[in-house]
Design a protein around this motif. Sequence first.
Motif, PDB file in Angstrom:
ATOM      1  N   ASN A   1      12.947 -33.460 -41.305  1.00 21.41           N
ATOM      2  CA  ASN A   1      11.897 -32.738 -40.594  1.00 21.41           C
ATOM      3  C   ASN A   1      10.635 -32.606 -41.448  1.00 21.41           C
ATOM      4  OD1 ASN A   1      13.573 -32.353 -38.420  1.00 21.41           O
ATOM      5  ND2 ASN A   1      14.068 -30.231 -38.915  1.00 21.41           N
ATOM      6  N   PHE A   2      10.768 -32.851 -42.742  1.00 16.84           N
ATOM      7  CA  PHE A   2       9.688 -32.615 -43.684  1.00 16.84           C
ATOM      8  C   PHE A   2       9.029 -33.934 -44.099  1.00 16.84           C
ATOM      9  CE2 PHE A   2      10.708 -28.245 -44.096  1.00 16.84           C
ATOM     10  CZ  PHE A   2      12.077 -28.177 -43.931  1.00 16.84           C
ATOM     11  N   ASN A   3       7.725 -33.863 -44.353  1.00 14.31           N
ATOM     12  CA  ASN A   3       7.021 -35.045 -44.841  1.00 14.31           C
ATOM     13  C   ASN A   3       7.586 -35.493 -46.184  1.00 14.31           C
ATOM     14  OD1 ASN A   3       4.453 -33.232 -43.510  1.00 14.31           O
ATOM     15  ND2 ASN A   3       4.883 -35.270 -42.727  1.00 14.31           N
TER      16      ASN A   3
ATOM     17  N   TYR B   1      11.854 -25.754 -59.434  1.00 15.77           N
ATOM     18  CA  TYR B   1      11.770 -25.293 -58.055  1.00 15.77           C
ATOM     19  C   TYR B   1      11.880 -26.468 -57.091  1.00 15.77           C
ATOM     20  CZ  TYR B   1       9.788 -21.016 -60.050  1.00 15.77           C
ATOM     21  OH  TYR B   1       9.588 -19.861 -60.772  1.00 15.77           O
ATOM     22  N   CYS B   2      12.643 -26.256 -56.056  1.00 17.52           N
ATOM     23  CA  CYS B   2      12.727 -27.210 -54.961  1.00 17.52           C
ATOM     24  C   CYS B   2      11.594 -26.926 -53.982  1.00 17.52           C
ATOM     25  CB  CYS B   2      14.080 -27.055 -54.270  1.00 17.52           C
ATOM     26  SG  CYS B   2      14.381 -28.198 -52.909  1.00 17.52           S
ATOM     27  N   THR B   3      11.039 -27.986 -53.393  1.00 19.21           N
ATOM     28  CA  THR B   3       9.945 -27.828 -52.442  1.00 19.21           C
ATOM     29  C   THR B   3      10.191 -28.679 -51.200  1.00 19.21           C
ATOM     30  OG1 THR B   3       8.677 -29.627 -53.450  1.00 19.21           O
ATOM     31  CG2 THR B   3       8.241 -27.407 -54.260  1.00 19.21           C
ATOM     32  N   ALA B   4       9.613 -28.218 -50.093  1.00 15.84           N
ATOM     33  CA  ALA B   4       9.675 -28.972 -48.839  1.00 15.84           C
ATOM     34  C   ALA B   4       8.316 -28.858 -48.152  1.00 15.84           C
ATOM     35  CB  ALA B   4      10.776 -28.429 -47.943  1.00 15.84           C
ATOM     36  N   ASN B   5       7.725 -30.006 -47.831  1.00 21.57           N
ATOM     37  CA  ASN B   5       6.372 -30.037 -47.280  1.00 21.57           C
ATOM     38  C   ASN B   5       6.361 -30.460 -45.825  1.00 21.57           C
ATOM     39  OD1 ASN B   5       5.728 -29.640 -49.953  1.00 21.57           O
ATOM     40  ND2 ASN B   5       4.866 -31.658 -50.262  1.00 21.57           N
ATOM     41  N   ILE B   6       5.605 -29.711 -45.012  1.00 17.78           N
ATOM     42  CA  ILE B   6       5.240 -30.139 -43.677  1.00 17.78           C
ATOM     43  C   ILE B   6       3.725 -30.109 -43.627  1.00 17.78           C
ATOM     44  CG2 ILE B   6       5.297 -29.652 -41.220  1.00 17.78           C
ATOM     45  CD1 ILE B   6       8.024 -28.500 -41.534  1.00 17.78           C
TER      46      ILE B   6
END
Length: 115
Positions: A30-32, A94-99
């Motif tokens: 779902n994330f870019n 840190y974990c990251t998730a981009n939209i």
Amino acid sequence: QVQLLESGGGLVQPGGSLKLACVVSENIFNFNAVGWHRQAPGKERDFVASINVGGKTQYTDAVKDRFTISRDGVKKTVYLQMNNLKPEETAVYYCTANILTRRSWGQGTQVTVSS
């Protein structure tokens, strides 16, 4: 709101390895892009690695050829394999998730590289 839960941090000797994991509460496709940042004591939070929805990976120059980012869509998990760790890489990862322009962050996991 997406939740990101990191694990796998700890104490490792210089030259050692660790594998971090980040479980995402939603379908990671779902994330870019999903990835990792780190923040060393007294320093800013910096980009480490990312993998986009198409599978393209990016790394900061300092970790190329030592770190590998990967993902498991079924487990909704992003990994960071870190080899030949250096003391200066002691940091909270840190974990990251981009939209698009929005980035979500996990709570972080401490990695300490010391003899």
